[in-house]
Design an enzyme around this catalytic site. Sequence first.
Site, mmCIF file in Angstrom:
data_model
loop_
_atom_site.group_PDB
_atom_site.id
_atom_site.type_symbol
_atom_site.label_atom_id
_atom_site.label_comp_id
_atom_site.label_asym_id
_atom_site.label_seq_id
_atom_site.Cartn_x
_atom_site.Cartn_y
_atom_site.Cartn_z
ATOM 1 C CG PHE B 139 -1.975 0.904 1.154
ATOM 2 C CD1 PHE B 139 -2.935 0.996 0.265
ATOM 3 C CD2 PHE B 139 -1.835 2.169 1.999
ATOM 4 C CE1 PHE B 139 -4.008 2.030 0.280
ATOM 5 C CE2 PHE B 139 -2.892 2.992 1.842
ATOM 6 C CZ PHE B 139 -3.949 3.048 0.957
ATOM 7 C CG ASP B 211 -0.328 -2.317 6.961
ATOM 8 O OD1 ASP B 211 -1.335 -2.522 7.522
ATOM 9 O OD2 ASP B 211 -0.096 -1.170 6.409
ATOM 10 C CE1 TYR B 236 -9.862 2.841 6.673
ATOM 11 C CE2 TYR B 236 -8.825 3.835 8.677
ATOM 12 C CZ TYR B 236 -8.743 3.732 7.310
ATOM 13 O OH TYR B 236 -7.771 4.011 6.254
ATOM 14 C CE LYS B 237 -7.804 -0.524 4.980
ATOM 15 N NZ LYS B 237 -8.502 0.027 3.891
ATOM 16 N NE ARG B 385 -10.100 -2.457 -2.939
ATOM 17 C CZ ARG B 385 -9.513 -1.951 -1.980
ATOM 18 N NH1 ARG B 385 -8.279 -2.593 -1.609
ATOM 19 N NH2 ARG B 385 -10.295 -0.978 -1.348
#
Lengths: 424, 424
Positions: B139, B211, B236-237, B385
């Site tokens: 990322f 991560d 938050y995912k 996705r």
Amino acid sequence: MKTAAYDITGAATRAACLALDALDPLAPLRDRFDLPDGVIYLDGNSLGARPRAALERARDVVAQEWGHGLIRSWNTAGWFALPGRLGDRLAPLIGAGAGEVVVTDTTSLNLFKALAAALAIQAERDPARKTIVTERSNFPTDIYMADGLARWLDRGYRIHLVDAHEELDAAVDDGCAVLMLTHVNYRTGRQHDMAALTARAHARGALAVWDLAHSAGAVPVDLNGAEADFAVGCTYKYLNGGPGAPAFIWVPRRHQDAFRHPLTGWWSHAAPFAMAHGFEAAEGIGRALCGTQPVVSLALVECGLELFEATSMAALRAKSLALTDLFIALVETRCAAHPLGLVTPRAHAQRGSQVSFTHPHGYAVMQALIARGVIGDYREPAIMRFGFTPLYTRFADVWDAVETLRDILDAGAYDTRAAKSAVT
Amino acid sequence: MKTAAYDITGAATRAACLALDALDPLAPLRDRFDLPDGVIYLDGNSLGARPRAALERARDVVAQEWGHGLIRSWNTAGWFALPGRLGDRLAPLIGAGAGEVVVTDTTSLNLFKALAAALAIQAERDPARKTIVTERSNFPTDIYMADGLARWLDRGYRIHLVDAHEELDAAVDDGCAVLMLTHVNYRTGRQHDMAALTARAHARGALAVWDLAHSAGAVPVDLNGAEADFAVGCTYKYLNGGPGAPAFIWVPRRHQDAFRHPLTGWWSHAAPFAMAHGFEAAEGIGRALCGTQPVVSLALVECGLELFEATSMAALRAKSLALTDLFIALVETRCAAHPLGLVTPRAHAQRGSQVSFTHPHGYAVMQALIARGVIGDYREPAIMRFGFTPLYTRFADVWDAVETLRDILDAGAYDTRAAKSAVT
């Protein structure tokens, strides 16, 4: 003693204070806050009270924007634009221009970015400048962040802690890279002359970085007028943004191209969704951002900011000075028999929007005040702090707070054995 | 094709998918989320859905804790303890111990702290180690933060970007200080073997920083079992903590004494309210904190975490694999006529909880899906996705999503001229 619209000269009775409230043009703003019954809240310098609008806004962000909008709300609810939109709304309160402020991260982190940028600018201009000058009485986290930055850079930077205000002048010498000051001291309520100190720093080749934690929304600030270099501050004190709400950072247009810091997260990228491998800083104030922001807390900041649009910092300042003048006068007359020492300057130009008094049993006395609903706070050593927020503090509150203090002191009704809690 | 409790072998009709839902022991958990009507939400890998409890919790924090508790809530509502309390509640989901995790700041900032600490440890052990090895496909913000740190330290550190997974082995050589990897790739959904890669890094003298943005709450993670060095991640995912909710950082007990980073704000001080001038790091995980946290956003993280206590990561993983297996199988059979390319590994051990397919008009097709209520997202280049959250995604949702995709592709009902918005 007369302060702009407010003449507190004869305010030596509760009735006189009620009369001041009746004439106060800012009085209606109190209704826009939800304040608990039975409390006189004099701690808005630590955590501002809740704007009524914040509850509905929280419901809207949680239920509608998050719950129903889901991922679409990054666009449709403008979440991505929020740091800049709030920054633009905050800007007029601190003499900043549009596109110069973002609300993001914490004051500590924003100070780190500002200091890193300032040191980088100075390293190009005059690499021999190695000191960050500040006051020993500055809020500790500011010193810790500067220290963390200096240690890690490991290039000979050091923090010069000045003990007395009068020593600042000599400390800003030709080895000084940055003068880092908090505009209004968290403990004493003393306010610096930002324009004069910035001008002197510039005259000696230093940059001036200001922490406005106890200034934004509390006193008039004119960053561009003072030609300050960088500033950071807090939204959860006088700006009433909510507990721990994200902080702000100001980067004036003249420094934006040179603004570089190591916390280069994707929100500071010129094109965050291109997912490019190389970092390219955003143009403008966007480069002061780092990672994804806490949207719910961030959104509530707006409810605090919008209240300021119903008045002006000049009007708030006039009332703030009247409130603090009155508090000082009443404490010094009504509690004259007790060993209270005024810490906050009497001179208006040197005063923030709080008043601090020492008392040998300051902690215990403050606990007794809080138990009776007069909420101020305590800071070592022996300092009782009372914050005055003209948006919701009434003159009668000042009267009642002082009478409660007098009752406690006259009766000796405080427990000097009380254990100190984590926060007071 | 059979996955633990879920046998998706014959699931070639909507009725068969409904039958799977009827037998699904996790099905009742969906009722604990507020999901909008008419939406199949396959983007929990970007922003998790809202737990129903979050609305009441937001009201409580805003109206009661902030509004009525005011400053007292730092003690009475436990605001100060929140980062550690949430960290302890999150810890079991990632194989961490109590006192090893705090929820704070952003993933980017926590990665900065972890990398800084790892480099400092290596600088003492073997100062010649100068590379941070990672994947070019990581990322971007992870690479930007590493790059920001390396440039700012200016001590010869460099980022080694590896293009193919197979090159990682050679890259972790005796010049490598830190192997920094994202456990599950945000774009491909590919999962690394954390234990094996960490062991190899250690065998060569490097530290391993992970991560977990797309892992925490998505796949079983065993940080202590893998003997990882540091980890960061997102709430938050898959953890459903709310938009931009504070991130987490894991520092195992064995590294806590050596954990040093430059972001030394007052919350990481041993005695934050002593307001001491000198910085002294807190014992334990507290030293990973920095400044004051956004309490409202932080508090909502708990509503996401508590849902995990009704089940186990093993149970969630079993359903996640069944959902993703079914999605792959249905897309490949029902949409066989169209140029879709599976990006996500078929091997379970290499798969996260998302499935990515390429399509030459991936962006336009995704916009058409979203317009019909099937919300996934798009990442360059050409990748659609689809995230699967076993807490609330149903087998019938998988069926309906694939049928919607098939309808769009069969009819060519997508607009290839659609302009790309900031976020998709």
